[in-house]
Structure formats: C-alpha cells, structure tokens
Design a protein around this motif. Structure first.
Motif, PDB file in Angstrom:
ATOM      1  N   LEU A 188       0.845  -1.193   0.000  1.00 10.76           N
ATOM      2  CA  LEU A 188       0.000   0.000   0.000  1.00 10.76           C
ATOM      3  C   LEU A 188       0.874   1.235   0.000  1.00 10.76           C
ATOM      4  N   ILE A 189       0.698   2.071  -0.997  1.00 12.92           N
ATOM      5  CA  ILE A 189       1.403   3.342  -1.037  1.00 12.92           C
ATOM      6  C   ILE A 189       0.403   4.415  -1.416  1.00 12.92           C
ATOM      7  N   GLY A 190       0.638   5.595  -1.000  1.00  9.44           N
ATOM      8  CA  GLY A 190      -0.229   6.703  -1.387  1.00  9.44           C
ATOM      9  C   GLY A 190      -1.665   6.543  -0.902  1.00  9.44           C
ATOM     10  N   VAL A 191      -1.864   5.986   0.298  1.00 11.87           N
ATOM     11  CA  VAL A 191      -3.221   5.831   0.825  1.00 11.87           C
ATOM     12  C   VAL A 191      -3.804   7.218   1.052  1.00 11.87           C
ATOM     13  N   GLN A 192      -4.992   7.439   0.529  1.00  7.90           N
ATOM     14  CA  GLN A 192      -5.662   8.724   0.680  1.00  7.90           C
ATOM     15  C   GLN A 192      -7.026   8.500   1.321  1.00  7.90           C
ATOM     16  N   VAL A 193      -7.393   9.349   2.252  1.00  2.00           N
ATOM     17  CA  VAL A 193      -8.683   9.260   2.935  1.00  2.00           C
ATOM     18  C   VAL A 193      -9.458  10.538   2.649  1.00  2.00           C
ATOM     19  N   PHE A 194     -10.682  10.376   2.159  1.00  2.00           N
ATOM     20  CA  PHE A 194     -11.557  11.517   1.884  1.00  2.00           C
ATOM     21  C   PHE A 194     -12.764  11.389   2.806  1.00  2.00           C
ATOM     22  N   SER A 195     -12.932  12.328   3.719  1.00  2.00           N
ATOM     23  CA  SER A 195     -14.030  12.218   4.681  1.00  2.00           C
ATOM     24  C   SER A 195     -15.182  13.170   4.392  1.00  2.00           C
ATOM     25  N   VAL A 196     -15.003  14.103   3.467  1.00  2.00           N
ATOM     26  CA  VAL A 196     -16.079  15.026   3.123  1.00  2.00           C
ATOM     27  C   VAL A 196     -16.462  14.769   1.668  1.00  2.00           C
ATOM     28  N   PRO A 197     -17.704  14.316   1.403  1.00  2.00           N
ATOM     29  CA  PRO A 197     -18.108  13.973   0.043  1.00  2.00           C
ATOM     30  C   PRO A 197     -17.936  15.134  -0.935  1.00  2.00           C
ATOM     31  N   TYR A 248      -9.123  11.910  -6.385  1.00  2.00           N
ATOM     32  CA  TYR A 248      -7.989  10.996  -6.276  1.00  2.00           C
ATOM     33  C   TYR A 248      -7.073  11.171  -7.483  1.00  2.00           C
ATOM     34  N   THR A 249      -5.788  11.320  -7.207  1.00  2.00           N
ATOM     35  CA  THR A 249      -4.782  11.386  -8.260  1.00  2.00           C
ATOM     36  C   THR A 249      -3.833  10.216  -8.047  1.00  2.00           C
ATOM     37  N   PRO A 250      -3.740   9.278  -9.002  1.00  2.00           N
ATOM     38  CA  PRO A 250      -2.875   8.111  -8.811  1.00  2.00           C
ATOM     39  C   PRO A 250      -1.405   8.491  -8.639  1.00  2.00           C
ATOM     40  N   THR A 251      -0.732   7.790  -7.751  1.00  2.00           N
ATOM     41  CA  THR A 251       0.700   7.930  -7.575  1.00  2.00           C
ATOM     42  C   THR A 251       1.372   7.353  -8.815  1.00  2.00           C
ATOM     43  N   GLU A 255     -12.850   1.970  -0.936  1.00  2.00           N
ATOM     44  CA  GLU A 255     -13.797   1.514   0.074  1.00  2.00           C
ATOM     45  C   GLU A 255     -14.622   2.708   0.529  1.00  2.00           C
ATOM     46  N   SER A 256     -15.926   2.530   0.571  1.00  2.00           N
ATOM     47  CA  SER A 256     -16.831   3.607   0.984  1.00  2.00           C
ATOM     48  C   SER A 256     -17.699   3.124   2.134  1.00  2.00           C
ATOM     49  N   VAL A 257     -17.831   3.977   3.139  1.00  2.00           N
ATOM     50  CA  VAL A 257     -18.647   3.647   4.297  1.00  2.00           C
ATOM     51  C   VAL A 257     -19.591   4.807   4.560  1.00  2.00           C
TER      52      VAL A 257
END
Length: 112
Positions: free
Chosen positions: A45-54, A59-62, A71-73
């Motif tokens: 896993l590299i460049g893990v990005q978390v977006f919490s505000v819709p 996302y920009t790929p590394t 994954e969406s919750v």
C-alpha cells in the motif's frame, strides 16, 4: 573507549554493512537493507488517501500505480421520531437505518 559486547550503548551515527537481499539471518539490518526489502515486495500500500467530506477531493494516482481499491462507508440513519412520554407510559420506535459499505477495485486509466 569501547562499548561492552553485551548490551552495548552506541552513540553518534553507527553504521553497518548491508546484508545481501533475502538474508534472513540474525545480522543487523541497516536502513538500506530494509528499504530494498520493502521496494522488492509488489502490491504494497502506497499513497493511501482518505476523503471524509463527500465531493471535496479528487484521487490522483501515484506514479506507477497498477490498481486502486476504493472503500466507501456511510453512516446509518437515525430512528423515527418518538414523542416524549409521561409517567407510566412507554414508547417504541423502529431502529435507524443500516449504514452502507462498498468496495471496488480498478485499474486507473493512464494518459496515452
């Protein structure tokens, strides 16, 4: 002055030879050995990005990204409104809605 052989306390910036790739002995592993071992493992896993505000992040790929896992919750809904009860009264309401979960894997579209 030399450090004792048992439980030495090293000062300054100690160095050590770099062990051969794949060496699983009890030799000291310096940072060069560890970095090479991590780089040799595919699928990490590299460049893990978390977006919490819709809707606020893109996302920009590394560079070198081979695939992306998303994954969406979503949180559950609240329960139905229940009026206040008085002494000797009970109230019953339905449960809140379940949350949602989704997971997908894709390969990014790379520029031509």
């Amino acid at each position: 002055m030399k450090a004792p052989l048992t439980s030495p306390v090293l000062t300054g910036t100690p160095t050590a030879p770099t062990a051969a790739a794949g060496d699983a002995s009890l030799k000291l592993a310096n940072t060069s050995f560890v970095q090479a071992a991590i780089a040799a493992v595919p699928g990490r896993l590299i460049g893990v990005q978390v977006f919490s505000v819709p809707g606020t992040s893109t996302y920009t790929p590394t560079p070198g990204t081979a695939s992306v896992i998303v994954e969406s919750v979503g949180g559950g809904g609240g329960s139905g409104g229940v009026p206040a009860t008085g002494a000797g009264q009970n109230a019953l309401a339905g449960c809140g809605g379940n949350g949602a979960y989704a997971k997908s894997s894709s390969r990014p579209v790379l520029p031509a």
